[in-house]
Design an enzyme around this catalytic site. Structure first.
Site, PDB file in Angstrom:
ATOM      1  CG  HIS B 257      -2.035   0.973   1.157  1.00  0.00           C
ATOM      2  ND1 HIS B 257      -1.829   2.328   1.254  1.00  0.00           N
ATOM      3  CD2 HIS B 257      -3.368   0.797   0.985  1.00  0.00           C
ATOM      4  CE1 HIS B 257      -3.009   2.944   1.149  1.00  0.00           C
ATOM      5  NE2 HIS B 257      -3.949   2.045   0.980  1.00  0.00           N
ATOM      6  NE  ARG B 273      -2.883   7.384  -1.915  1.00  0.00           N
ATOM      7  CZ  ARG B 273      -3.000   6.220  -2.534  1.00  0.00           C
ATOM      8  NH1 ARG B 273      -2.805   6.144  -3.840  1.00  0.00           N
ATOM      9  NH2 ARG B 273      -3.297   5.122  -1.876  1.00  0.00           N
TER      10      ARG B 273
END
Lengths: 251, 661
Positions: B257, B273
Site C-alpha cells: 500500500h 488520496r
C-alpha cells in the site's frame, strides 16, 4: 529484568529507562499465584504500550499473555488498566508517564484468562443478543432495487454512535457493572440508542423497554459517567443514555 | 478425545467467514464459526476507505455499472484475475451493499445540490441531482473510472463487520473464539474438519463437519513492515498447504500500500488520496503527475507504490531515523472534511505521530512509505469457492485465490470481496453441506488429533538453544529486504536459500515453558513454522516468475510477459518433511476472456510482451458484437462470457435514472 541490547541503546542514545510492572496470574494453573513482575526497558521514541509489551514478550518473558490485534486503536482488543485507568494499550504512549513507572492490570469485570488477557468476546456477544443489536424490519428488502433513501444527517448521526468498538472500557469504568454483573453498560445502551435513531429499525419504544427497561438496562445507570470519561472513541455516552432513559420513562 | 460435530464449519470470523455463516444458517444448517479472537476484532474491522459497488448514484458515478467495475478490476489485476469470478463479483456487489444498508450499515448518503470537492489539487463544485438525495454516496479511489467506493467515513470495515456479526448472532450462529485451527482433517481427498487448539486452555479439540470453510485472511505478517493486524499470519492458508493436497495460487502476488504511516505501519486509507490528498517529496513538490499524468496519485496501488520508491531512489525522499519517506498532504481538504470523513486517519496521525493532518501547510503533512498490505494469493479455488483439489474444503475472502484480484487488487475491492464471496461462496458451501453426509470415521479423527498432540510434544522436546523470536525476526527482515516492492533474481535466490535454512532451524529452538496449556511461546513455534512455509511459497514463486505483473515487479525482467507468464503459480507442499514448496502453473485462457490482455492505461508504457492470441480474441469479440447487432449490454456480455451465479444474485441491479438498463 533488563535486556543487554537495551543497556547499550540506553548508553548510546541517552533514552531513559522505564519500568513496567505487570500483573501475572494463570487461573488455569493450580500452582500459579497472582503476582507482580517488573520489567525494565529503554524507552524508544514514540513507544506505545503495544511496542513495549511486544518487546518484553519477545526478549524478556516469553510466557506473558496479552491481547493485541490491530495495534491502531480500531479493534478494541487491548483494553487494560494503566496506572489505575482503563485504556487501550496500543494508543497509550509510555512518554505520558513522567516518572517512567507504569503498572498494568487486566481489565476488570470480564473473565480473566491469563496475565493481561481477558475474555471480552463472549460477554459482548451475549450483550448483543440481549439488546438485540440488529435492525428489526417487518418487510424483507429486495436487494436488486434502489436502496431506501436516508437523510445524510441522519446517516451521519447513526454512524457517530456505530463507532463503538466494544472495547469494554466503559464497563471497567462503571460502578453499576461492578455491582450488577448483568448490567448491559454504556456499550449496550449506546447500541440501543443507535438503533432507536436508525430509520431502518422499526422497533417501538415499548419494544426497547422490554430489552432495557430495568435495573440491568437504562435504570441501572447511576450517572457517574466513568464510561464517557474513559471512552477511547469519545462517544457521547452521557447524552445517549439520558436519551434512552427519557424514552423509557415515557413508556 | 473431545470432538465437536456440526453441519457447516467456518474457520475465521471476519467479514467473509461471518457472511458465509449467515448463508449456511439460512439453509437451516448448524453452523460454527471458529476465531482466534472475538469476531468483531477481526482484521476486517481495520478496512478504512470503503467498498466498491457500482451503484452509480452520485453525479461522479453516473454511467457506472457492472461492465465498468468489471473492466477496472480486470485492468487492476493486470489480467491475472479469473474473469468469470470478476463477473460474478461485480454483479453481486450492488446487492451486497444494499443488503448491508438494510442491515444498518450507515453508509454516507448524498445531499442534493452543490458540494465542494478537491480534484487534482483544486477546489471544484459538483452538483448532486434531486432524485439521488439520500442514496448511498461514493468517493474516488485508485484505478477506477468512476467514483464507486461507498463508505462510512474511514471506518467502513468496522461498520460492515459489526452489522454482519450481529446478523450472525441474530441467527444463532455459534461462535467459538480464542480457538486456532492448526491442522485439517482429511481422508481420500475429502475434508472432514479441523483440529483446533483452545488458546485459553491449550486443549486440542476436533471439529468435524460436513463442509469446512477457511476464511482466515491474509499472510501479511511474514513481512517486517505491514499494515496488517498482528493476527494476519496466514495460519489457515498454511494448514491447507500442509495437507499436501490443497494448492495455493499466486502466493508471490503481494500488495504494497502506498500510504501507511511511518514508522508504525498503520494504514492511512486510500480515501485520503481519493478525496483529493496529494503526495509530496522532500521539497514539498507534488511528484506523481510527472510519472502518471493521467491518474496521478490515483493510479493503481502497485503503480503508485513503485513510483514512490522510484522517486525516493532519485534522492527525493525525506530523511528520518526510520529511513527515507515521503509526505501525504490532506490538509488541502480542509478541517471540516477531515474531521467528518477522515476521522480515524486524523486520530491515528495525532496519536502515533503527534501530527494533526488538518493543520495547514507542512505542519500537517504525514510521513508515509509503501508497506505490505494485502495478500492476493491464497488457497486456490474453483469459481464456487471450493478447493480445486480437496472436496468439501471451501475458502473465501483474502485467504483465497478465488481469483478476483490477479496480481493487484483495487482499493475498495477487499471488503467488497469479503462480503460478496461470503454471499456467493457461502451459498455454494451451504448447498454442499446440505447435500453431504458426515463420512469421516472416528479412527481418522483420532489419528489427526494424535498427530497434532505428538507434534506439540515434539516442539517442547526441541533442545537446540535457539530462540523462535530471532527466527521470526530474521524471516520478516528477509521478506522485507529481498521480496519487496522491487525484486531481483539474486536477492530472491538469497531469500529462498535463507528461508529454507530458517525452516530447518526451527527444530533447533528451545521452548522455555514446557506446558501444553496456555503457552504463548509454544504458539509462536508452530505459527512461525507455518509462516516460513508461506514465506517460501512467496519467495520461490517470485524467483521463478521472470516477468513483471501487477504488484510483482522484477528489476531484471521488467516487462509483463503474456507469451510465457499469463498463468497462475500453483504451490503445494508434497511431503511434510520437504523444506521447499513444489511449484507448477495453471494457464489462463485468453480465448475465453471478455477483455483480452492489453495496456492498463496507467503504469509504464511499452512494457508488455503481448500474446498474439489477444489480437485474435479482440477480433473474435468484434465479430460477435457485429453479429449480435443492436442488443443490450447483457446480451453481449452473455455471448462473450456466460457465467454461473446463484439465481438471486444474477438478477439485474436497478440504478437511479436508468432503471435496469
Amino acid at each position: 529484568m533488563i535486556n543487554q541490547n537495551d543497556q547499550e541503546l540506553q548508553n548510546e542514545e541517552g533514552f531513559r529507562e522505564i519500568e513496567i510492572t505487570v500483573f501475572k496470574y494463570n487461573p488455569q494453573n493450580k500452582e500459579s499465584k497472582p503476582e507482580y513482575q517488573t520489567y525494565k526497558l529503554v524507552e524508544t521514541p514514540g513507544m506505545t504500550l503495544y511496542i513495549a509489551l511486544i518487546k518484553i514478550w519477545s526478549t524478556m518473558d516469553h510466557h506473558l499473555s496479552f491481547d493485541f490485534v490491530c495495534r491502531a486503536g480500531i479493534c478494541g482488543s487491548c483494553s487494560m488498566v494503566v496506572n489505575g485507568k482503563p485504556r487501550l494499550a496500543c494508543k497509550t504512549r509510555t512518554s505520558e508517564f513522567e516518572n517512567g513507572k507504569i503498572t498494568l492490570l487486566p481489565l476488570p469485570t470480564f473473565k480473566h484468562i491469563k496475565d493481561l488477557s481477558v475474555d471480552t468476546g463472549n460477554w459482548m456477544n451475549a450483550m448483543s443478543v440481549k439488546v438485540e443489536s440488529w435492525i428489526h424490519a417487518k418487510e424483507e428488502t429486495d436487494i436488486s432495487v434502489v436502496e431506501k433513501p436516508i437523510e445524510p444527517d441522519v446517516a451521519q448521526a447513526v454512524f457517530d454512535l456505530d463507532r463503538c468498538i466494544e472495547c469494554g472500557i466503559c464497563l471497567a469504568a462503571c460502578s453499576t457493572k461492578i455491582m450488577h454483573d448483568d448490567f448491559v453498560g454504556a456499550v449496550g445502551l449506546n447500541r440501543t440508542a443507535r438503533f432507536a435513531i436508525d430509520p431502518h429499525d422499526e422497533r417501538s419504544d415499548e419494544e426497547f423497554y422490554e430489552l432495557i427497561g430495568d435495573d440491568n438496562g437504562v435504570f441501572g445507570c447511576m450517572s457517574l459517567m466513568g464510561c464517557e470519561d474513559h471512552c477511547p472513541k469519545d462517544l457521547p455516552l452521557q447524552t445517549k443514555i439520558a436519551y434512552m432513559r427519557r424514552k423509557m420513562v415515557k413508556v | 478425545m473431545k470432538i465437536v460435530y456440526t453441519d457447516a464449519l467456518i474457520v475465521g470470523g471476519g467479514l467473509a467467514g461471518l457472511r458465509s455463516a449467515i448463508a449456511a444458517k439460512d439453509k437451516g444448517l448448524d453452523t460454527i464459526v471458529l476465531s482466534m479472537v472475538p469476531v468483531k476484532r477481526s482484521h476486517s474491522a481495520a478496512a478504512q476507505g470503503g467498498m466498491q459497488a457500482s451503484l452509480g448514484n452520485s453525479v461522479m458515478g453516473e454511467g457506472d455499472n457492472e461492465d465498468v467495475h468489471f473492466t477496472d478490476t480486470v485492468k487492476g489485476s493486470d489480467w491475472g484475475c479469473d474473469q468469470d469470478v470478476a463477473r460474478m463479483f461485480v454483479t453481486t456487489a450492488p446487492k451486497a451493499i444494499r443488503q448491508l444498508a438494510a442491515w444498518g450499515v450507515p453508509w454516507n448518503r448524498i445531499g442534493k445540490g452543490p458540494r465542494e470537492v478537491i480534484m487534482n489539487g483544486k477546489k471544484e463544485t459538483i452538483v448532486e441531482k434531486d432524485e439521488t438525495h439520500g442514496l448511498i454516496n461514493a468517493r474516488d479511489f485508485g484505478g477506477t473510472k468512476k467514483w464507486r467506493t461507498c463508505y462510512t467515513s474511514d471506518a467502513t470495515g468496522h461498520t460492515m463487520l459489526y452489522a454482519v456479526a450481529n446478523e450472525a448472532l441474530r441467527r444463532n450462529v455459534i461462535i467459538h473464539d480464542k480457538k486456532e485451527a492448526i491442522s485439517i482433517i482429511h481422508e481420500n481427498g475429502i475434508c472432514g474438519g479441523v483440529i483446533v487448539r483452545d488458546l485459553i486452555t491449550g486443549e486440542l479439540i476436533a471439529y468435524v463437519a460436513k463442509g469446512t470453510m477457511i476464511a482466515t485472511g491474509g499472510y501479511g505478517r511474514i513481512y517486517k513492515q505491514s499494515t496488517n493486524a498482528i493476527i494476519c499470519k496466514g495460519i489457515g492458508v498454511a494448514i491447507a498447504l500442509e495437507t499436501g493436497i490443497v494448492t495455493l495460487g499466486n502466493m508471490e502476488a503481494v500488495q504494497f500500500h502506498p500510504t501507511p504511516i511511518v514508522p508504525s505501519g498503520i494504514l492511512l486509507t486510500e480515501g485520503c488520496r481519493g478525496d483529493g490528498g496529494i503526495l509530496r517529496d522532500k521539497d514539498g513538490y507534488r511528484f506523481m503527475p510527472d510519472y502518471e499524468p493521467e491518474k496521478k496519485e490515483l493510479a493503481s496501488r502497485d503503480v503508485v507504490s513503485r513510483r514512490m520508491i522510484e522517486h525516493i531512489r532519485k534522492g527525493k525522499g525525506v530523511k528520518s531515523p526510520y529511513g527515507d519517506h515521503l509526505w501525504l498532504d490532506i490538509s488541502i481538504l480542509g478541517r471540516e472534511h477531515i474531521e467528518k470523513n477522515l476521522h480515524d486517519v486524523q486520530d491515528i496521525s495525532m496519536t502515533f505521530n503527534g501530527i494533526d493532518p488538518a493543520d495547514e501547510g507542512q505542519k500537517g503533512w504525514m510521513p508515509v512509505l509503501p508497506m505490505q498490505h494485502y495478500s492476493m494469493g491464497g488457497i486456490r479455488t474453483k469459481s464456487n469457492g471450493e478447493s480445486t483439489t480437496m472436496k468439501g474444503l471451501f475458502c473465501a475472502g483474502e485467504a483465497s485465490c478465488w481469483d478476483l484480484h490477479g496480481f493487484n487488487r483495487l482499493g475498495g475491492n477487499s471488503v467488497s470481496e469479503a462480503v460478496v464471496a461470503g454471499m456467493i461462496v457461502g451459498e455454494y458451501f451451504a448447498d454442499y453441506c446440505v447435500e453431504t453426509h458426515l463420512r469421516t470415521n472416528t479412527f481418522t479423527i483420532e489419528r489427526f488429533l494424535e498427530a497434532q498432540m505428538n507434534y506439540l510434544k515434539e516442539i517442547l522436546s526441541y533442545d537446540g538453544g535457539k530462540n523462535i523470536f530471532d527466527i521470526k525476526d530474521r524471516m520478516r527482515t528477509i521478506m522485507q529486504d529481498k521480496v519487496g516492492v522491487f525484486r531481483n533474481g539474486k536477492d530472491l535466490e538469497d531469500a529462498v536459500y535463507e528461508l529454507e535454512d530458517l525452516l530447518k532451524m526451527v527444530k533447533e529452538v528451545t521452548v522455555t515453558d514446557k506446558s501444553l496449556g496456555n503457552n504463548p511461546e509454544l504458539n509462536e513455534v508452530y505459527r512461525v513454522t507455518k509462516m516460513l512455509k508461506l514465506a517460501l511459497c512467496v519467495a520461490k514463486g517470485a524467483l521463478e516468475r521472470t516477468e513483471s505483473r501487477g504488484a510483482h515487479f522484477r528489476e531484471d525482467y521488467t516487462k509483463r510477459d503474456d507469451m510465457n507468464w499469463l498463468n497462475r503459480t500453483i504451490a503445494t507442499w508434497v511431503n511434510p518433511n520437504d523444506t521447499m514448496p513444489t511449484l507448477s502453473y495453471e494457464e489462463i485462457d485468453i480465448s475465453k476472456m471478455e477483455i483480452p490482455p492489453a495496456f492498463r492505461g496507467y503504469g509504464r508504457k511499452g512494457a508488455i510482451v503481448l500474446n498474439p492470441l489477444s489480437d485474435r480474441r479482440e477480433r473474435e469479440i468484434a465479430k460477435i458484437k457485429e453479429t449480435l447487432g443492436a442488443v443490450d449490454r447483457f446480451t453481449i456480455q452473455e455471448a462473450l462470457m456466460d457465467f454461473d451465479l446463484p439465481k438471486e444474485y444474477k438478477r439485474k441491479n436497478e440504478r437511479v435514472g436508468v432503471g435496469y438498463d
